[in-house]
Design a protein around this motif. Structure first.
Motif, PDB file in Angstrom:
ATOM      1  N   GLU A  89      84.230 -19.016  18.950  1.00 12.33           N
ATOM      2  CA  GLU A  89      84.581 -20.401  19.232  1.00 12.33           C
ATOM      3  C   GLU A  89      85.618 -20.889  18.225  1.00 12.33           C
ATOM      4  OE1 GLU A  89      79.970 -20.234  19.766  1.00 12.33           O
ATOM      5  OE2 GLU A  89      81.484 -19.439  18.391  1.00 12.33           O
ATOM      6  N   SER A  90      86.435 -21.789  18.668  1.00 18.98           N
ATOM      7  CA  SER A  90      87.403 -22.435  17.782  1.00 18.98           C
ATOM      8  C   SER A  90      87.738 -23.810  18.338  1.00 18.98           C
ATOM      9  CB  SER A  90      88.669 -21.591  17.650  1.00 18.98           C
ATOM     10  OG  SER A  90      89.305 -21.450  18.902  1.00 18.98           O
ATOM     11  N   GLY A  91      88.401 -24.588  17.517  1.00 15.72           N
ATOM     12  CA  GLY A  91      88.869 -25.902  17.960  1.00 15.72           C
ATOM     13  C   GLY A  91      88.110 -27.069  17.386  1.00 15.72           C
ATOM     14  N   GLY A  92      87.000 -26.816  16.724  1.00 18.86           N
ATOM     15  CA  GLY A  92      86.250 -27.914  16.130  1.00 18.86           C
ATOM     16  C   GLY A  92      87.014 -28.520  14.954  1.00 18.86           C
ATOM     17  N   GLU A  93      86.946 -29.847  14.873  1.00 22.34           N
ATOM     18  CA  GLU A  93      87.677 -30.561  13.829  1.00 22.34           C
ATOM     19  C   GLU A  93      86.952 -31.831  13.447  1.00 22.34           C
ATOM     20  OE1 GLU A  93      92.144 -29.692  15.637  1.00 22.34           O
ATOM     21  OE2 GLU A  93      91.736 -31.544  14.564  1.00 22.34           O
ATOM     22  N   PHE A  94      87.455 -32.458  12.413  1.00 14.15           N
ATOM     23  CA  PHE A  94      87.063 -33.810  12.034  1.00 14.15           C
ATOM     24  C   PHE A  94      88.066 -34.748  12.704  1.00 14.15           C
ATOM     25  CE2 PHE A  94      85.015 -36.792   9.133  1.00 14.15           C
ATOM     26  CZ  PHE A  94      85.920 -37.834   9.120  1.00 14.15           C
ATOM     27  N   VAL A  95      87.550 -35.634  13.580  1.00 13.17           N
ATOM     28  CA  VAL A  95      88.446 -36.527  14.322  1.00 13.17           C
ATOM     29  C   VAL A  95      87.902 -37.947  14.310  1.00 13.17           C
ATOM     30  CG1 VAL A  95      89.331 -34.720  15.839  1.00 13.17           C
ATOM     31  CG2 VAL A  95      87.304 -36.018  16.525  1.00 13.17           C
ATOM     32  N   GLN A  96      88.719 -38.862  14.762  1.00 11.13           N
ATOM     33  CA  GLN A  96      88.325 -40.271  14.857  1.00 11.13           C
ATOM     34  C   GLN A  96      87.728 -40.572  16.228  1.00 11.13           C
ATOM     35  OE1 GLN A  96      88.732 -42.472  12.259  1.00 11.13           O
ATOM     36  NE2 GLN A  96      89.487 -40.750  11.030  1.00 11.13           N
ATOM     37  N   THR A  97      86.925 -41.589  16.278  1.00  9.76           N
ATOM     38  CA  THR A  97      86.385 -42.053  17.569  1.00  9.76           C
ATOM     39  C   THR A  97      87.506 -42.294  18.561  1.00  9.76           C
ATOM     40  OG1 THR A  97      84.440 -43.056  16.550  1.00  9.76           O
ATOM     41  CG2 THR A  97      85.120 -43.917  18.682  1.00  9.76           C
ATOM     42  N   GLY A  98      87.298 -41.846  19.783  1.00 14.99           N
ATOM     43  CA  GLY A  98      88.296 -42.022  20.830  1.00 14.99           C
ATOM     44  C   GLY A  98      89.233 -40.851  20.981  1.00 14.99           C
ATOM     45  N   SER A  99      89.179 -39.899  20.056  1.00 14.08           N
ATOM     46  CA  SER A  99      90.061 -38.728  20.107  1.00 14.08           C
ATOM     47  C   SER A  99      89.597 -37.746  21.171  1.00 14.08           C
ATOM     48  CB  SER A  99      90.078 -38.038  18.749  1.00 14.08           C
ATOM     49  OG  SER A  99      90.563 -38.891  17.730  1.00 14.08           O
ATOM     50  N   SER A 100      90.448 -36.776  21.416  1.00  9.14           N
ATOM     51  CA  SER A 100      90.123 -35.671  22.312  1.00  9.14           C
ATOM     52  C   SER A 100      90.231 -34.350  21.555  1.00  9.14           C
ATOM     53  CB  SER A 100      91.083 -35.651  23.503  1.00  9.14           C
ATOM     54  OG  SER A 100      90.933 -36.806  24.295  1.00  9.14           O
ATOM     55  N   LEU A 101      89.424 -33.406  21.958  1.00 11.39           N
ATOM     56  CA  LEU A 101      89.468 -32.058  21.403  1.00 11.39           C
ATOM     57  C   LEU A 101      89.276 -31.062  22.531  1.00 11.39           C
ATOM     58  CD1 LEU A 101      87.244 -32.032  18.164  1.00 11.39           C
ATOM     59  CD2 LEU A 101      89.724 -31.709  18.286  1.00 11.39           C
ATOM     60  N   THR A 102      89.840 -29.887  22.350  1.00 12.34           N
ATOM     61  CA  THR A 102      89.569 -28.782  23.256  1.00 12.34           C
ATOM     62  C   THR A 102      88.989 -27.634  22.455  1.00 12.34           C
ATOM     63  OG1 THR A 102      91.391 -29.387  24.732  1.00 12.34           O
ATOM     64  CG2 THR A 102      90.498 -27.166  24.927  1.00 12.34           C
ATOM     65  N   LEU A 103      87.765 -27.276  22.773  1.00  8.53           N
ATOM     66  CA  LEU A 103      87.126 -26.124  22.156  1.00  8.53           C
ATOM     67  C   LEU A 103      87.420 -24.883  22.992  1.00  8.53           C
ATOM     68  CD1 LEU A 103      83.631 -27.605  21.242  1.00  8.53           C
ATOM     69  CD2 LEU A 103      85.788 -27.735  19.980  1.00  8.53           C
ATOM     70  N   SER A 104      87.587 -23.764  22.309  1.00  2.75           N
ATOM     71  CA  SER A 104      87.854 -22.498  22.978  1.00  2.75           C
ATOM     72  C   SER A 104      86.751 -21.506  22.678  1.00  2.75           C
ATOM     73  CB  SER A 104      89.192 -21.918  22.515  1.00  2.75           C
ATOM     74  OG  SER A 104      90.257 -22.796  22.788  1.00  2.75           O
ATOM     75  N   CYS A 105      86.459 -20.673  23.642  1.00  3.20           N
ATOM     76  CA  CYS A 105      85.499 -19.581  23.499  1.00  3.20           C
ATOM     77  C   CYS A 105      86.193 -18.321  23.983  1.00  3.20           C
ATOM     78  CB  CYS A 105      84.251 -19.876  24.307  1.00  3.20           C
ATOM     79  SG  CYS A 105      83.069 -18.502  24.358  1.00  3.20           S
ATOM     80  N   ALA A 106      86.679 -17.541  23.043  1.00  2.00           N
ATOM     81  CA  ALA A 106      87.396 -16.310  23.373  1.00  2.00           C
ATOM     82  C   ALA A 106      86.445 -15.125  23.286  1.00  2.00           C
ATOM     83  CB  ALA A 106      88.565 -16.121  22.426  1.00  2.00           C
ATOM     84  N   ALA A 107      86.534 -14.245  24.267  1.00  4.23           N
ATOM     85  CA  ALA A 107      85.612 -13.120  24.336  1.00  4.23           C
ATOM     86  C   ALA A 107      86.328 -11.794  24.140  1.00  4.23           C
ATOM     87  CB  ALA A 107      84.882 -13.107  25.671  1.00  4.23           C
ATOM     88  N   SER A 108      85.612 -10.876  23.525  1.00  2.00           N
ATOM     89  CA  SER A 108      86.038  -9.483  23.482  1.00  2.00           C
ATOM     90  C   SER A 108      84.836  -8.619  23.838  1.00  2.00           C
ATOM     91  CB  SER A 108      86.589  -9.108  22.111  1.00  2.00           C
ATOM     92  OG  SER A 108      85.604  -9.273  21.117  1.00  2.00           O
ATOM     93  N   GLY A 109      85.092  -7.528  24.505  1.00  2.00           N
ATOM     94  CA  GLY A 109      84.009  -6.635  24.886  1.00  2.00           C
ATOM     95  C   GLY A 109      83.389  -6.942  26.233  1.00  2.00           C
ATOM     96  N   ILE A 110      83.650  -8.111  26.774  1.00  2.00           N
ATOM     97  CA  ILE A 110      83.210  -8.476  28.121  1.00  2.00           C
ATOM     98  C   ILE A 110      84.315  -9.258  28.802  1.00  2.00           C
ATOM     99  CG2 ILE A 110      80.722  -8.509  27.678  1.00  2.00           C
ATOM    100  CD1 ILE A 110      80.915 -11.588  27.492  1.00  2.00           C
ATOM    101  N   THR A 111      84.271  -9.295  30.115  1.00  3.08           N
ATOM    102  CA  THR A 111      85.195 -10.102  30.896  1.00  3.08           C
ATOM    103  C   THR A 111      84.469 -11.347  31.340  1.00  3.08           C
ATOM    104  OG1 THR A 111      86.374  -8.126  31.647  1.00  3.08           O
ATOM    105  CG2 THR A 111      86.662 -10.142  32.938  1.00  3.08           C
ATOM    106  N   LEU A 112      84.896 -12.487  30.833  1.00  7.89           N
ATOM    107  CA  LEU A 112      84.137 -13.719  31.041  1.00  7.89           C
ATOM    108  C   LEU A 112      84.019 -14.109  32.504  1.00  7.89           C
ATOM    109  CD1 LEU A 112      85.156 -16.030  28.066  1.00  7.89           C
ATOM    110  CD2 LEU A 112      83.067 -14.686  28.377  1.00  7.89           C
ATOM    111  N   SER A 113      84.960 -13.732  33.321  1.00  9.09           N
ATOM    112  CA  SER A 113      84.864 -14.090  34.735  1.00  9.09           C
ATOM    113  C   SER A 113      83.676 -13.418  35.420  1.00  9.09           C
ATOM    114  CB  SER A 113      86.157 -13.739  35.465  1.00  9.09           C
ATOM    115  OG  SER A 113      86.415 -12.353  35.382  1.00  9.09           O
ATOM    116  N   ASN A 114      83.131 -12.390  34.800  1.00  8.64           N
ATOM    117  CA  ASN A 114      81.955 -11.704  35.326  1.00  8.64           C
ATOM    118  C   ASN A 114      80.648 -12.247  34.764  1.00  8.64           C
ATOM    119  OD1 ASN A 114      83.590  -9.958  36.822  1.00  8.64           O
ATOM    120  ND2 ASN A 114      83.744  -8.518  35.127  1.00  8.64           N
ATOM    121  N   TYR A 115      80.763 -13.264  33.921  1.00  2.00           N
ATOM    122  CA  TYR A 115      79.610 -13.841  33.250  1.00  2.00           C
ATOM    123  C   TYR A 115      79.571 -15.351  33.461  1.00  2.00           C
ATOM    124  CZ  TYR A 115      78.715  -9.507  30.728  1.00  2.00           C
ATOM    125  OH  TYR A 115      78.409  -8.217  30.404  1.00  2.00           O
ATOM    126  N   GLY A 116      78.364 -15.880  33.527  1.00  2.00           N
ATOM    127  CA  GLY A 116      78.240 -17.316  33.393  1.00  2.00           C
ATOM    128  C   GLY A 116      78.428 -17.666  31.923  1.00  2.00           C
TER     129      GLY A 116
END
Length: 124
Positions: free
Chosen positions: A6-33
């Protein structure tokens, strides 16, 4: 070896937007929930959102349904959590998890693989 990072977590102010990412290795995420969970100190981990393998059907826990959006980019084998209009109660460590045979997306036990988490802190 399967890894979810996982990545993308930050310290932000109220009202902000963030996008968290979950990058995989060893599996293909489209084959997994893939699900996103969150945890604050002293409390149980709770379900936020999930995306189903193949079809990409999406599921959300009520409190975040209107402000968060989960998506998947198969080209980069990554699942995202778009978080909008953040508020202090959204502060938590966010984890992504993947499972091949999920019947209940909100249940931790359904997921086989977990990341280490990324921390989101929202100040007022």
């Amino acid at each position: 070896q399967v890894q979810l990072i996982e990545s993308g977590g930050e310290f932000v102010q109220t009202g902000s937007s963030l996008t968290l990412s979950c990058a995989a290795s060893g599996i293909t995420l489209s084959n997994y929930g893939v699900g996103w969970f969150r945890q604050v100190p002293g409390k149980a981990r709770e379900f936020v959102a999930a995306i189903k393998q193949n079809s990409g059907s999406k599921y959300y826990s009520g409190p975040w349904r209107r402000r968060f959006a989960i998506s998947r980019d198969d080209a980069v084998n990554t699942v995202f959590l778009q978080m909008n209009n953040l508020e202090p109660l959204d502060s938590a460590v966010y984890y992504c998890a993947a499972g091949a045979q999920i019947t209940g997306f909100g249940l931790e036990k359904e997921y086989e693989y977990w990341g280490q988490g990324t921390e989101v802190t929202v100040s007022s």
